[in-house]
Design a protein around this motif. Structure first.
Motif, PDB file in Angstrom:
ATOM      1  N   LEU A 163       4.530 -40.588   0.147  1.00  0.00           N
ATOM      2  CA  LEU A 163       5.533 -39.777  -0.554  1.00  0.00           C
ATOM      3  C   LEU A 163       4.958 -38.453  -1.058  1.00  0.00           C
ATOM      4  N   ASP A 164       3.937 -37.943  -0.354  1.00  0.00           N
ATOM      5  CA  ASP A 164       3.285 -36.686  -0.736  1.00  0.00           C
ATOM      6  C   ASP A 164       3.950 -35.548   0.032  1.00  0.00           C
ATOM      7  N   THR A 165       4.956 -34.926  -0.578  1.00  0.00           N
ATOM      8  CA  THR A 165       5.705 -33.876   0.107  1.00  0.00           C
ATOM      9  C   THR A 165       4.869 -32.608   0.294  1.00  0.00           C
ATOM     10  N   ALA A 166       3.881 -32.389  -0.574  1.00  0.00           N
ATOM     11  CA  ALA A 166       3.002 -31.227  -0.394  1.00  0.00           C
ATOM     12  C   ALA A 166       2.175 -31.394   0.874  1.00  0.00           C
ATOM     13  N   ASP A 167       1.641 -32.598   1.083  1.00  0.00           N
ATOM     14  CA  ASP A 167       0.877 -32.867   2.302  1.00  0.00           C
ATOM     15  C   ASP A 167       1.777 -32.784   3.532  1.00  0.00           C
ATOM     16  N   MET A 168       2.997 -33.303   3.406  1.00  0.00           N
ATOM     17  CA  MET A 168       3.927 -33.260   4.531  1.00  0.00           C
ATOM     18  C   MET A 168       4.286 -31.813   4.879  1.00  0.00           C
ATOM     19  N   ALA A 169       4.514 -31.010   3.853  1.00  0.00           N
ATOM     20  CA  ALA A 169       4.834 -29.598   4.094  1.00  0.00           C
ATOM     21  C   ALA A 169       3.665 -28.891   4.767  1.00  0.00           C
ATOM     22  N   ASP A 170       2.453 -29.219   4.362  1.00  0.00           N
ATOM     23  CA  ASP A 170       1.270 -28.612   4.967  1.00  0.00           C
ATOM     24  C   ASP A 170       1.174 -28.941   6.455  1.00  0.00           C
ATOM     25  N   LYS A 171       1.503 -30.178   6.816  1.00  0.00           N
ATOM     26  CA  LYS A 171       1.448 -30.583   8.230  1.00  0.00           C
ATOM     27  C   LYS A 171       2.527 -29.857   9.040  1.00  0.00           C
ATOM     28  N   LEU A 172       3.698 -29.668   8.443  1.00  0.00           N
ATOM     29  CA  LEU A 172       4.745 -28.910   9.130  1.00  0.00           C
ATOM     30  C   LEU A 172       4.322 -27.460   9.353  1.00  0.00           C
ATOM     31  N   LEU A 173       3.702 -26.878   8.343  1.00  0.00           N
ATOM     32  CA  LEU A 173       3.268 -25.484   8.466  1.00  0.00           C
ATOM     33  C   LEU A 173       2.226 -25.336   9.577  1.00  0.00           C
ATOM     34  N   LYS A 174       1.310 -26.283   9.691  1.00  0.00           N
ATOM     35  CA  LYS A 174       0.286 -26.202  10.738  1.00  0.00           C
ATOM     36  C   LYS A 174       0.905 -26.363  12.117  1.00  0.00           C
ATOM     37  N   LEU A 175       1.853 -27.311  12.255  1.00  0.00           N
ATOM     38  CA  LEU A 175       2.498 -27.504  13.549  1.00  0.00           C
ATOM     39  C   LEU A 175       3.306 -26.280  13.962  1.00  0.00           C
ATOM     40  N   SER A 176       3.914 -25.625  12.979  1.00  0.00           N
ATOM     41  CA  SER A 176       4.765 -24.473  13.296  1.00  0.00           C
ATOM     42  C   SER A 176       3.957 -23.219  13.592  1.00  0.00           C
ATOM     43  N   SER A 177       2.700 -23.159  13.144  1.00  0.00           N
ATOM     44  CA  SER A 177       1.910 -21.934  13.309  1.00  0.00           C
ATOM     45  C   SER A 177       0.818 -22.053  14.366  1.00  0.00           C
ATOM     46  N   ASP A 178       0.457 -23.274  14.738  1.00  0.00           N
ATOM     47  CA  ASP A 178      -0.626 -23.490  15.702  1.00  0.00           C
ATOM     48  C   ASP A 178      -0.035 -24.023  17.005  1.00  0.00           C
ATOM     49  N   THR A 179       0.151 -23.129  17.962  1.00  0.00           N
ATOM     50  CA  THR A 179       0.789 -23.501  19.223  1.00  0.00           C
ATOM     51  C   THR A 179      -0.004 -24.543  19.983  1.00  0.00           C
ATOM     52  N   GLN A 180      -1.312 -24.407  19.991  1.00  0.00           N
ATOM     53  CA  GLN A 180      -2.155 -25.350  20.727  1.00  0.00           C
ATOM     54  C   GLN A 180      -2.063 -26.737  20.109  1.00  0.00           C
ATOM     55  N   LEU A 181      -2.109 -26.796  18.765  1.00  0.00           N
ATOM     56  CA  LEU A 181      -1.972 -28.080  18.074  1.00  0.00           C
ATOM     57  C   LEU A 181      -0.618 -28.707  18.387  1.00  0.00           C
ATOM     58  N   TYR A 182       0.427 -27.892  18.347  1.00  0.00           N
ATOM     59  CA  TYR A 182       1.778 -28.403  18.596  1.00  0.00           C
ATOM     60  C   TYR A 182       1.888 -28.979  20.004  1.00  0.00           C
ATOM     61  N   GLU A 183       1.412 -28.261  20.986  1.00  0.00           N
ATOM     62  CA  GLU A 183       1.505 -28.733  22.371  1.00  0.00           C
ATOM     63  C   GLU A 183       0.672 -29.984  22.587  1.00  0.00           C
ATOM     64  N   ASP A 184      -0.467 -30.077  21.910  1.00  0.00           N
ATOM     65  CA  ASP A 184      -1.299 -31.275  22.020  1.00  0.00           C
ATOM     66  C   ASP A 184      -0.574 -32.491  21.448  1.00  0.00           C
ATOM     67  N   VAL A 185       0.084 -32.327  20.296  1.00  0.00           N
ATOM     68  CA  VAL A 185       0.824 -33.428  19.674  1.00  0.00           C
ATOM     69  C   VAL A 185       1.990 -33.846  20.562  1.00  0.00           C
ATOM     70  N   VAL A 186       2.674 -32.870  21.158  1.00  0.00           N
ATOM     71  CA  VAL A 186       3.793 -33.180  22.062  1.00  0.00           C
ATOM     72  C   VAL A 186       3.303 -33.994  23.247  1.00  0.00           C
ATOM     73  N   SER A 187       2.211 -33.548  23.871  1.00  0.00           N
ATOM     74  CA  SER A 187       1.683 -34.226  25.050  1.00  0.00           C
ATOM     75  C   SER A 187       1.248 -35.654  24.724  1.00  0.00           C
ATOM     76  N   ARG A 188       0.539 -35.827  23.614  1.00  0.00           N
ATOM     77  CA  ARG A 188       0.046 -37.156  23.246  1.00  0.00           C
ATOM     78  C   ARG A 188       1.186 -38.066  22.787  1.00  0.00           C
ATOM     79  N   SER A 189       2.204 -37.499  22.171  1.00  0.00           N
ATOM     80  CA  SER A 189       3.368 -38.300  21.757  1.00  0.00           C
ATOM     81  C   SER A 189       4.096 -38.853  22.967  1.00  0.00           C
ATOM     82  N   LEU A 190       4.245 -38.019  23.999  1.00  0.00           N
ATOM     83  CA  LEU A 190       4.914 -38.467  25.217  1.00  0.00           C
ATOM     84  C   LEU A 190       4.135 -39.587  25.894  1.00  0.00           C
TER      85      LEU A 190
END
Length: 863
Positions: A469-496
């Motif tokens: 229930l740590d919304t500050a930590d959750m917000a931080d993870k959203l900010l990183k996913l939205s700003s780091d294209t390589q991280l985002y694409e890696d998470v998408v690929s591994r999720s699939l």
């Protein structure tokens, strides 16, 4: 003037008016021949028309064969006349309170039962399709139970189970409630039974399922959701192996015994996540983990929504306009949440996280959309109104919106960038599985959902799992996913890749099928065990049954006993002196009921059998050669008189050693002891409230061991516990009756004379019919066990529950040598864990080839 009087006057006036107007020669009828209330109840069309009911009856009703008075019970033809509306036999079966009252069941129904919501006729189980004509006789038949047929998570899973199972089995889908998917179950390949409301009518459920099981022979049943648990006991009675698919948390499921009932009657239980299994184990630590399995469900195929092309186009436009309106910049990062708008789903956390993200990076274009029914601030003053206020005060109205449910979720997944799961508790929601299968990153809180565990196992926790229930930590993870294209694409690929491996529905059903096939032999063995025990006729109902279940029929007692030992929930002993758990532990691996195996093998002797001392029979005479001391720990002086009165039933007058928790009570207790015919050696203050056994083993132990052959220990309960907990009171009375006597006579005399005659008996205590393990006390017990030279702790044992007993003083010597000094440190007993450890160690400490325990039992006195 009462309402009944007014009704009577009105009826008389109506009758007089009718006679004057019509000039009829029909005689006036009294209540025995005509009942206005009954006639209106029986004929709602007459009530709706507003006509005079008596006039209607004599002009039309009689010719139409309508009845105007409740038939007398047993009257000729009465059953046939009302057979479509009520069934006397069923009504009495369904409502034992009516049968016990001895009232006329038909009168009771019309006068009271109908208004109370009782049912008077067995509900009909309708079918779509027919097992006789639609099934392949070369195939086996299975049952899938769904609590309803709505377009929601559990029913959609049930529908997918039917879709895949129907490729290899004949499938009956039993629907306990209705919904939009009823026809879809038939189209998926099942013969549909229902919808039929069984959840609030246990007798009706039994009768209806008896008919279904007579019509179809099922290999196994998959019972989906805790809300379908009502069919499980009938499946067990027919020895049809069942798997409960449990997606809910036991901690928030109500009524509180719902999970216990499901676990008790299921042949096996499958949890969708480790988190949900742990919740069940926390609530029911006695659950046998061998019958519990963790298996995340596969991705469900959603049933096709019956929208025409125009409606589908309109829905697509509605979604696109809300998700990415024309005014939104092209690079908008779209975050979605999903689920009904309720506290459990954590919509407030969703809003708080959105606020944090928008404040942290105002230059980035974000949009937050929650999809699900229930957001209505004008009506819902319990939650929605506060969410709306939260949005306004955070100043994020332009960035967040709410949408109703949609059948076109594929469009949502295609448009979204992240699924934000802000639930407080959410086992393994289909929306998260769907999102991962679409390559959509899922960000969630740890310890709230099974998805968090799976993401952690796939090394995606750093990117996607925030602290609890740590919304500050959750917000931080959203900010990183939205700003780091390589991280985002890696998470998408591994999720699939992860979703393809873990969420295959065909593989999920295959696992269930394989598990179910292993249960067929288990159910067959259970049937044989029940027959074996029934033939032996060894169960003592007053011992096996808890006090609130003493009215059960013999076959119910037997079936419940065997089920308890099959699942590990609510285990009890079958008769005094025998412990099935000890027998089972000594004969591992044992894949049959321990009592049934004990009977088959000729009832062999062993540590699972101990001597039983009862009030009946002869028994040796007590002699004065044996010196006896008794320690009484008195929490409250008002309860001391009961102890002393029980002692008066006996010849033995033990020397008394008294401990009290405070100096204030010493004088009052001492005063009550002046009438004791024996000797009071000492009244000692022992600070703290939980040290009744501590005083015996430390402050008074060595004093009592000097010059005494046998030492007893009993105590009073706290008065508040007696007033607040009737079970505690009954349990306490059970212990005192067994150890000192009362209605059962001189139990202390019988115990001490038996110990005097049999030198191998080192300790005696009541045989508690409940089976209890170590619980949280094992770690403390293991530490003390080393000091007592006890090599290992068995899982099962007989021990003095409540730490009340009679024992030979020399057998307690190892405990004196521990020198625990508990009376100086009350903190060890605040949670009773240490006391639970000592209760069990008492028996192990006296164990040696020349010493054993004995138990007491009084017929009809249980707990």
């Amino acid at each position: 003037m009462s309402l009944n009087t007014l009704k009577s006057i009105a009826r008389r006036l109506r009758s007089a008016y009718y006679i004057l107007r019509s000039g009829t020669s029909e005689p006036m009828v009294d209540k025995s021949n005509y009942d206005w209330d009954f006639y209106l109840h029986q004929n709602p069309d007459v009530a709706a028309s507003g006509v005079d009911p008596r006039e209607h009856y004599f002009q039309f009703g009689r010719k139409e064969g309508r009845i105007a008075v409740i038939p007398e019970a047993g009257a000729e033809g009465s059953a046939e006349e009302g057979s479509t509306n009520y069934d006397w036999d069923f009504y009495l079966q369904q409502y034992p309170d009516v049968a016990a009252a001895g009232v006329d069941p038909l009168k009771h129904y019309f006068q009271f039962g109908r208004d109370e919501g009782r049912i008077a006729v067995l509900p009909t189980l309708d079918f779509i399709g027919s097992p006789e004509t639609d099934f392949d006789p070369a195939r086996e038949t299975v049952l899938v139970v769904s609590h309803e047929a709505s377009r929601t998570g559990a029913p959609i899973l049930s529908l997918n189970l039917v879709r895949i199972l129907s490729k290899r089995y004949n499938v009956v889908a039993l629907l306990l409630g209705g919904g939009a998917l009823v026809e879809a179950f038939h189209e998926a390949g099942a013969v549909v039974a229902g919808p039929c409301e069984l959840r609030h009518h246990p007798i009706a459920t039994k009768l209806i399922l008896d008919k279904l099981f007579a019509r179809c022979r099922f290999k196994f049943a998959l019972v989906n959701s805790i809300e379908s648990r009502f069919v499980l006991s009938s499946l067990a009675r027919h020895f049809i192996p069942s798997i409960s698919l449990l997606h809910e948390f036991a901690s928030y499921t109500r009524p509180r015994d719902a999970f216990r009932q499901a676990l008790f009657w299921s042949t096996a239980s499958v949890f969708s996540a480790r988190l949900t299994l742990q919740s069940a184990l926390d609530e029911y630590p006695d659950l046998d983990e061998k019958i519990a399995h963790i298996l995340p469900q596969g991705r469900c195929e959603l049933p096709f929504a019956s929208l025409d092309e125009k409606s589908r186009n309109a829905e697509t436009k509605r979604l696109l306009d809300a998700l990415r309106p024309a005014s939104a910049p092209v690079d908008t990062f779209l975050v979605i949440g999903a689920g009904s708008v309720q506290l459990r789903k954590g919509v407030d956390h969703f809003i708080e996280c959105a606020s944090r993200v928008l404040r942290a990076n105002p230059a980035r274009n974000f949009r937050f959309v929650w999809i699900g029914k229930g957001f209505d601030p004008d009506i819902d003053v319990g939650y929605s109104v506060y969410l709306a206020d939260q949005i306004q005060r955070a100043g994020i109205e332009r960035h967040i919106t709410f949408l109703d449910d949609t059948s076109e979720l594929d469009i949502v997944y295609q448009q979204a960038d992240v699924l934000l799961m802000t639930s407080r508790l959410d086992p393994l929601p289909n929306v998260s599985i769907d999102a991962l299968c679409e390559g959509l990153p899922v960000v969630c809180f740890e310890s709230t959902t099974g998805i968090a565990d799976i993401l952690a196992e796939e090394d995606l926790a750093d990117a996607c799992v925030a602290g609890y229930l740590d919304t500050a930590d959750m917000a931080d993870k959203l900010l990183k996913l939205s700003s780091d294209t390589q991280l985002y694409e890696d998470v998408v690929s591994r999720s699939l890749a992860m979703a393809a491996r873990r969420f295959d529905m065909d593989a999920y059903v295959e696992h269930l099928d394989q598990l179910a096939c292993t249960l067929v032999d288990r159910a067959r063995q259970e049937a044989e065990d029940v027959a074996e025990i029934a033939n032996a006729n060894v169960l003592r109902p007053d011992f096996v049954c808890s006090p609130d279940r003493l009215d059960q029929l013999p076959d119910e007692v037997l079936r419940g006993y065997v089920r308890a030992w099959a699942c590990g929930v609510n285990q009890r002993k079958p008769f005094p002196g025998f412990h099935p758990g000890i027998y089972q532990e000594q004969h591992e691996p044992l894949r049959v009921d321990p009592l049934a195996d004990f009977i088959r093998k000729g009832r062999p002797q062993g540590p699972w059998l101990v001597p039983v001392i009862t009030p009946e029979g002869g028994g040796e005479k007590f002699t004065s050669r044996v010196k006896v001391a008794l320690h009484l720990h008195v929490f409250h002086p008002k309860l001391l008189s009961d102890l002393l009165s029980r002692l008066k039933h006996n010849t033995v007058l033990p020397d008394l050693f008294i401990s009290v928790p405070s100096d204030d009570l010493r004088e009052e207790v001492s005063l009550q002891l002046t009438g004791y015919a024996g000797r009071v050696v000492e009244v000692l203050t022992v600070p703290g409230s939980g040290q009744e056994i501590g005083a015996t083993l430390s402050a008074l132990g060595r004093k009592m061991s000097q010059g005494y052959d046998i030492i007893g220990h009993v105590h009073t309960r706290k008065l508040t516990e007696l007033e607040d907990h009737s079970e505690d009171e009954a349990g306490y009375s059970f212990l005192l009756e067994n150890l000192l006597g009362g209605k059962s006579g001189a139990m202390a005399d019988r115990i001490i004379s038996r110990m005097q005659a049999d030198s191998t008996i080192g300790m005696v205590f009541p045989d508690d019919p409940n089976v209890m393990g170590w619980g949280d006390s094992r770690s403390i017990a293991e530490n003390w066990a080393q000091r007592l030279n006890v090599e290992s702790l068995p899982e099962y044992m007989v021990f003095p529950v409540g730490a009340m007993f009679w024992a030979r003083s020399e057998r307690l010597a190892p405990l004196w040598d521990l020198d625990l000094q508990w009376h100086y440190d009350s903190s060890q007993f605040e949670d009773n864990v240490a006391l639970q450890a000592i209760e069990r160690l008492l028996v192990l400490s006296i164990a040696c080839p020349s010493s054993r325990c004995a138990v007491t039992n009084i017929f009809g006195i249980t707990r």
